[in-house]
Design an enzyme around this catalytic site. Structure first.
Site, PDB file in Angstrom:
ATOM      1  N   ASP A  24      38.363  42.275  36.101  1.00 55.38           N
ATOM      2  CA  ASP A  24      38.049  43.671  36.472  1.00 55.38           C
ATOM      3  C   ASP A  24      36.594  43.928  36.880  1.00 55.38           C
ATOM      4  O   ASP A  24      36.008  44.952  36.470  1.00 55.38           O
ATOM      5  CB  ASP A  24      38.440  44.623  35.332  1.00 55.38           C
ATOM      6  CG  ASP A  24      39.918  44.555  34.969  1.00 55.38           C
ATOM      7  OD1 ASP A  24      40.654  43.811  35.636  1.00 55.38           O
ATOM      8  OD2 ASP A  24      40.329  45.243  34.021  1.00 55.38           O
ATOM      9  N   LYS A 129      46.734  44.793  37.725  1.00 54.71           N
ATOM     10  CA  LYS A 129      47.364  44.986  36.409  1.00 54.71           C
ATOM     11  C   LYS A 129      47.282  46.446  35.993  1.00 54.71           C
ATOM     12  O   LYS A 129      46.226  47.073  36.104  1.00 54.71           O
ATOM     13  CB  LYS A 129      46.684  44.091  35.376  1.00 54.71           C
ATOM     14  CG  LYS A 129      45.195  44.372  35.158  1.00 54.71           C
ATOM     15  CD  LYS A 129      44.622  43.342  34.201  1.00 54.71           C
ATOM     16  CE  LYS A 129      43.186  43.587  33.845  1.00 54.71           C
ATOM     17  NZ  LYS A 129      42.899  44.836  33.162  1.00 54.71           N
ATOM     18  N   CYS A 162      39.268  45.067  28.288  1.00 56.43           N
ATOM     19  CA  CYS A 162      40.192  44.241  29.076  1.00 56.43           C
ATOM     20  C   CYS A 162      39.997  42.744  28.869  1.00 56.43           C
ATOM     21  O   CYS A 162      40.956  41.977  28.948  1.00 56.43           O
ATOM     22  CB  CYS A 162      40.087  44.618  30.548  1.00 56.43           C
ATOM     23  SG  CYS A 162      40.775  46.263  30.856  1.00 56.43           S
TER      24      CYS A 162
END
Ligand code: TIU
Length: 221
Positions: A24, A129, A162
């Protein structure tokens, strides 16, 4: 086998069976006006790791090893965004609302892109995701299995959200995971420090941690 000095003890890295997972590294988390800022965070801290993440990408590319990039994102109709996620808290803008870089955390919007300095190149795997973990509701496990990947090296943001969620998902799926300490960052320095500690505690209950320089020295020989 390559032995990488690490906490809580050396990480054994099988060349060709090890993938880099960069979590990310998106404008939505690192730049002002994105999702991370809308949650009330000071996003300035996160940019400092970009050169180290770029160096880590160079290392894996030089070796020809598997590289995976993830993006936290939702479909434009938000059908993959649980109301519990969208409605949490009292932010000025929610997932899907218009922001300075397009709709927050929506796939394909400018703010959802990975930063240019660490962007995927052709041949690398890109995973969109909807959750914090990269294994939930994605084809990641099948892709890694097809390539015979058994060991994972982690980088990206944020350390305790994450990155850690994905490392825990990986742990339960039988992967050995190494987190690169200076290639991950949090909006909260104390949460980053605690996460590094808790990953390596109890004999590596989640995995291993090491600075990039140790990994690079071991891999380049
Ligand atoms: N808020 C926060 O720390 N992180 C996230 O929402 N997503 C990721 O960590 N990518």
């Amino acid at each position: 086998m390559i032995q990488v000095p690490a906490k809580p003890y050396p990480f054994t890295l099988p060349p060709g069976r090890t993938a880099l997972i960069v979590i990310d590294m998106q404008r939505d988390f690192v730049e002002p006006g994105g999702f991370g800022a809308a949650l009330g965070n000071d996003v300035a801290r996160l940019g400092a790791i970009v050169p180290t993440v770029a160096a880590l990408l160079r290392l894996f590319r030089d070796k020809g090893w598997t590289v995976v990039h993830t993006r936290e994102s939702h479909l434009p109709d938000l059908s993959d965004c649980p109301p519990a996620k969208r409605l949490r808290g009292d932010p000025p803008q929610r997932i899907g609302d218009p922001g300075a870089m397009g709709r927050l955390l929506v796939r394909g919007e400018p703010g959802n892109a990975i930063l240019d300095a660490v962007a995927p190149v052709p041949g690398e795997i890109e995973i969109d995701k909807p959750g914090k973990g990269a294994f939930y509701a994605t084809p990641l496990q099948d892709i890694l299995a097809e390539r015979g990947i058994t060991h994972l090296v982690f980088a990206g943001v944020t350390t305790e959200v994450c990155v850690q969620t994905t490392m825990r998902e990986a742990n339960d799926r039988g992967y050995d995971s190494l987190l690169v300490e200076d290639a991950t960052e949090s909006y909260f320095p104390q949460f980053k420090a605690a996460t590094l500690d808790m990953i390596a505690a109890q004999g590596g209950i989640v995995g291993w941690t090491t600075p990039f320089a140790e990994l690079e020295r071991a891999v380049r020989g």
